[in-house]
Design an enzyme around this catalytic site. Structure first.
Site, PDB file in Angstrom:
ATOM      1  N   CYS A  13     -24.047 -10.871  -2.719  1.00 31.07           N
ATOM      2  CA  CYS A  13     -24.931 -11.202  -1.596  1.00 31.07           C
ATOM      3  C   CYS A  13     -24.490 -12.411  -0.785  1.00 31.07           C
ATOM      4  O   CYS A  13     -24.232 -12.307   0.419  1.00 31.07           O
ATOM      5  CB  CYS A  13     -26.349 -11.449  -2.107  1.00 31.07           C
ATOM      6  SG  CYS A  13     -27.088 -10.040  -2.955  1.00 31.07           S
ATOM      7  N   HIS A  28     -30.740 -16.211   1.687  1.00 29.04           N
ATOM      8  CA  HIS A  28     -29.826 -16.454   0.563  1.00 29.04           C
ATOM      9  C   HIS A  28     -28.574 -17.234   0.961  1.00 29.04           C
ATOM     10  O   HIS A  28     -27.490 -17.027   0.398  1.00 29.04           O
ATOM     11  CB  HIS A  28     -29.427 -15.128  -0.110  1.00 29.04           C
ATOM     12  CG  HIS A  28     -29.111 -15.307  -1.576  1.00 29.04           C
ATOM     13  ND1 HIS A  28     -28.596 -14.286  -2.358  1.00 29.04           N
ATOM     14  CD2 HIS A  28     -29.229 -16.378  -2.404  1.00 29.04           C
ATOM     15  CE1 HIS A  28     -28.411 -14.724  -3.597  1.00 29.04           C
ATOM     16  NE2 HIS A  28     -28.783 -15.988  -3.639  1.00 29.04           N
ATOM     17  N   HIS A  82     -23.529  -4.982   0.367  1.00 30.96           N
ATOM     18  CA  HIS A  82     -22.442  -4.559  -0.537  1.00 30.96           C
ATOM     19  C   HIS A  82     -22.920  -3.325  -1.285  1.00 30.96           C
ATOM     20  O   HIS A  82     -23.982  -2.786  -0.988  1.00 30.96           O
ATOM     21  CB  HIS A  82     -22.039  -5.680  -1.504  1.00 30.96           C
ATOM     22  CG  HIS A  82     -23.199  -6.307  -2.216  1.00 30.96           C
ATOM     23  ND1 HIS A  82     -23.917  -5.653  -3.190  1.00 30.96           N
ATOM     24  CD2 HIS A  82     -23.787  -7.523  -2.080  1.00 30.96           C
ATOM     25  CE1 HIS A  82     -24.888  -6.432  -3.619  1.00 30.96           C
ATOM     26  NE2 HIS A  82     -24.834  -7.575  -2.965  1.00 30.96           N
ATOM     27  N   HIS A 122     -32.811  -4.390  -3.930  1.00 34.12           N
ATOM     28  CA  HIS A 122     -32.450  -5.346  -4.980  1.00 34.12           C
ATOM     29  C   HIS A 122     -33.533  -5.323  -6.063  1.00 34.12           C
ATOM     30  O   HIS A 122     -34.716  -5.176  -5.769  1.00 34.12           O
ATOM     31  CB  HIS A 122     -32.361  -6.744  -4.359  1.00 34.12           C
ATOM     32  CG  HIS A 122     -31.664  -7.768  -5.208  1.00 34.12           C
ATOM     33  ND1 HIS A 122     -32.193  -8.241  -6.394  1.00 34.12           N
ATOM     34  CD2 HIS A 122     -30.491  -8.430  -5.030  1.00 34.12           C
ATOM     35  CE1 HIS A 122     -31.368  -9.143  -6.898  1.00 34.12           C
ATOM     36  NE2 HIS A 122     -30.331  -9.278  -6.103  1.00 34.12           N
ATOM     37  N   ASP A 165     -30.144  -4.446   0.889  1.00 33.05           N
ATOM     38  CA  ASP A 165     -29.646  -5.313  -0.181  1.00 33.05           C
ATOM     39  C   ASP A 165     -29.297  -4.462  -1.400  1.00 33.05           C
ATOM     40  O   ASP A 165     -30.174  -3.801  -1.970  1.00 33.05           O
ATOM     41  CB  ASP A 165     -30.727  -6.342  -0.537  1.00 33.05           C
ATOM     42  CG  ASP A 165     -30.195  -7.508  -1.346  1.00 33.05           C
ATOM     43  OD1 ASP A 165     -28.987  -7.518  -1.642  1.00 33.05           O
ATOM     44  OD2 ASP A 165     -30.983  -8.403  -1.679  1.00 33.05           O
TER      45      ASP A 165
END
Length: 559
Positions: free
Chosen positions: A55, A116, A319, A266, A15
């Site tokens: 995300c 998510h 990403h 993250h 993440d």
């Protein structure tokens, strides 16, 4: 133990990890020996592209093999990611994930970690967006995402801000009262009353906001059951690793699909003591190195179970790294190497070019680097084909099967064009000119960097997709990525003879692509992402949502 006739699939998704954070992609200071070993034993993709720089839309594309706008998971006018669990938005029930196809082929399917992609639609327990409604037999993890309020000190930061605003409101109210009752300023009593009422309401809302996030959205679920609310971040990494190892051990005699969706890297960066202060790059480097250890532990669990030659392992990030995020003066986001931009920054390479590694001994060759355009969406058709399923014929699948490319049966990727969206706005287009081998990229829109000349959008949480926060380019910016991967030298439309030829070809491709677009409900539109108390997951009687069913469990795994 008899080998399974069908291959197993273990997909590991980081993440916010920057492509420049890993040793095998050029980092020389952060230690990632386990991820590097995975690349040495398999194929490393150097042009692996996310379908979105954030995300929620990126993960929707990964799960469906489709650009996020096709499922309504891209938005410019509302939120660009899911902001609450108590909202009706999420991956639509009519979308078909690769997990649901493999499930019908006899696979045992599980996802551990971050989701998510929503939970419920109309009632708290309908769980229409939940992983178990999208082809997974087992879910253990975080249905929301990490947020700075998910950690205890997040509330402390809010308390500091709350104290400041409380003092400010109190001072303003006292000043108004003194001015009014000293007759220095004629103010109606109602004005004083409404100012006081506004201050009280502001105080309540500001105070409730962190409670909504930390105590209501920062949760851990096992299947449909909430087992921690709020979650304990200090032990979550150990819990996720334990669950992963146990899943592999339970399913080693049947074909299985397992997605390990890391909470790393993250923010907030919560790292166990064993890795804290050990890297050369502060809290961020520590967190990357801890994730690398987890990757190694998972690979060892596969190999020790005798599944090495019958399991395809995949590692990627959703990403690019988040450039703007800091803790004081300390950078706590990732590094995207030579690539421009980062998380949330539309079509710039730094936000969408991600690591991509595949290992399958005996099937995928070892120590191979492939410099062809590929996508996170490609996992969908790849797994469906290998698992014996068929692609849905009632919708467009934008991903392409990776196996001909990674097994050297085909010299080129099947992607001629890739379209880079920011929400629902087309920002850039990539063209793989196979005759020459050149990779071209045209930017029709780019986010405005603030302050001028900086590498991020510092005045907002994320760069804008449209409006005043973007710049329209007419003529478009054109880069030859194969010669200029950092997108620093756009071709001159008035001088370079290739400019018009390339833009004409891209323009024609955009016209064909736009014919495939149909109108679907926007999951992230304003009304859809608003919080509804009746949809909020709660392990008690709302709003008293506190529970810890994992106390004392999973300690010491990462020590």
């Amino acid at each position: 133990m008899a080998s399974n006739p069908k291959p197993n699939f273990v997909l590991m998704l980081a993440d916010d990890l920057g492509i420049g954070d890993i040793g095998c992609y050029g980092n020389t200071t952060i230690r990632t020996p386990n991820i590097d070993k995975l690349a040495n034993e398999g194929v490393k993709l150097t042009q692996h592209i996310a379908a979105a720089p954030l995300c929620t839309p990126s993960r929707a594309a990964f799960m469906t093999g489709r650009y996020p706008f096709r499922s309504g998971m891209g938005s410019c006018g509302g939120a660009r990611v899911l902001k609450w669990l108590g909202a009706p938005s999420g991956l639509p029930p009519n979308e078909t994930t690769f997990a649901s196809i493999l499930q019908k082929q006899g696979y045992s399917t599980g996802i551990i970690g971050k989701w998510h992609l929503g939970v419920s639609c109309e009632s708290r327990n309908d769980h229409c967006h939940h992983p178990l409604s999208h082809g997974f037999d087992y879910f253990y993890g975080v249905p929301f995402s990490l947020h700075f309020m998910c950690q205890p000190k997040g509330l402390l930061n809010i308390d500091v801000q709350l104290t400041f605003f409380t003092h400010l409101m109190a001072f303003s109210l006292m000043t108004l009262m003194v001015l009014r009752y000293s007759n220095m300023l004629k103010i109606n009593r109602r004005v004083v009353f409404y100012v006081a009422l506004f201050g009280i309401l502001f105080y309540i809302i500001w105070y409730l906001k962190p409670i909504f996030v930390q105590h209501l959205s920062c949760i851990i679920m096992r299947n449909h059951e909430i087992i921690e609310q709020p979650m304990n971040l200090e032990r979550s990494a150990s819990q996720l690793l334990r669950e992963t190892q146990q899943f592999i051990d339970r399913k080693k005699n049947v074909p299985f699909l397992l997605i390990v969706s890391f909470l790393h890297v993250h923010t907030p960066l919560v790292t166990t003591k064993a890795f804290t202060g050990k890297s050369k790059h502060g809290p961020y480097g520590d967190n990357v190195e801890e994730m690398d250890f987890m990757v190694g532990s998972i690979v060892n669990a596969i190999d020790n179970a005798g599944l090495r030659n019958n399991t395809m392992i995949y590692f990627a990030s959703d990403h690019g790294g988040h450039l703007e995020v800091k803790d004081g003066n300390i950078q706590t986001g990732g590094w995207n190497g030579i690539y421009r931009g980062g998380k949330g920054m539309a079509g710039w390479e730094g936000g969408i070019r991600v690591p991509g590694i595949l290992r399958w001994p005996g099937v995928i060759p070892s120590d191979v680097e492939i410099d062809e355009p590929t996508s996170l969406m490609d996992i969908y058709p790849t797994l469906v084909s290998l698992g014996g399923g068929e692609l849905p014929n009632d919708r467009i699948i934008d991903g392409r099967n990776l196996m001909p490319l990674v097994t050297k049966q085909s010299p080129h990727s099947e992607h001629e064009f890739l379209f880079h969206y920011c929400g629902t706005s087309l920002h850039a287009v990539r063209w793989h000119q196979k005759e020459s081998g050149a990779i071209w990229k045209a930017h029709y829109m780019t986010p405005v960097f603030s302050p001028e000349g900086a590498v991020g959008c510092y005045e907002t949480a994320f760069c804008a997709c449209d409006g005043d926060g973007t710049t329209l380019h007419d003529p478009p910016l054109l880069f030859e990525l194969s010669a200029d991967p950092s997108e620093s030298k756009p071709l001159d439309p008035h001088v370079d003879p290739q400019y018009k030829t390339v833009l004409d070809r891209i323009k024609a491709a955009v016209a064909e692509h736009q014919k495939t677009i149909s109108v679907v409900p926007l999951q992230l539109a304003f009304l859809n992402y608003l919080w509804r108390p009746w949809l909020q997951p709660c392990c008690g009687t709302f709003p008293f949502c506190w529970c810890d069913k994992e106390e004392g469990n999973a300690t010491g795994i990462l020590a």
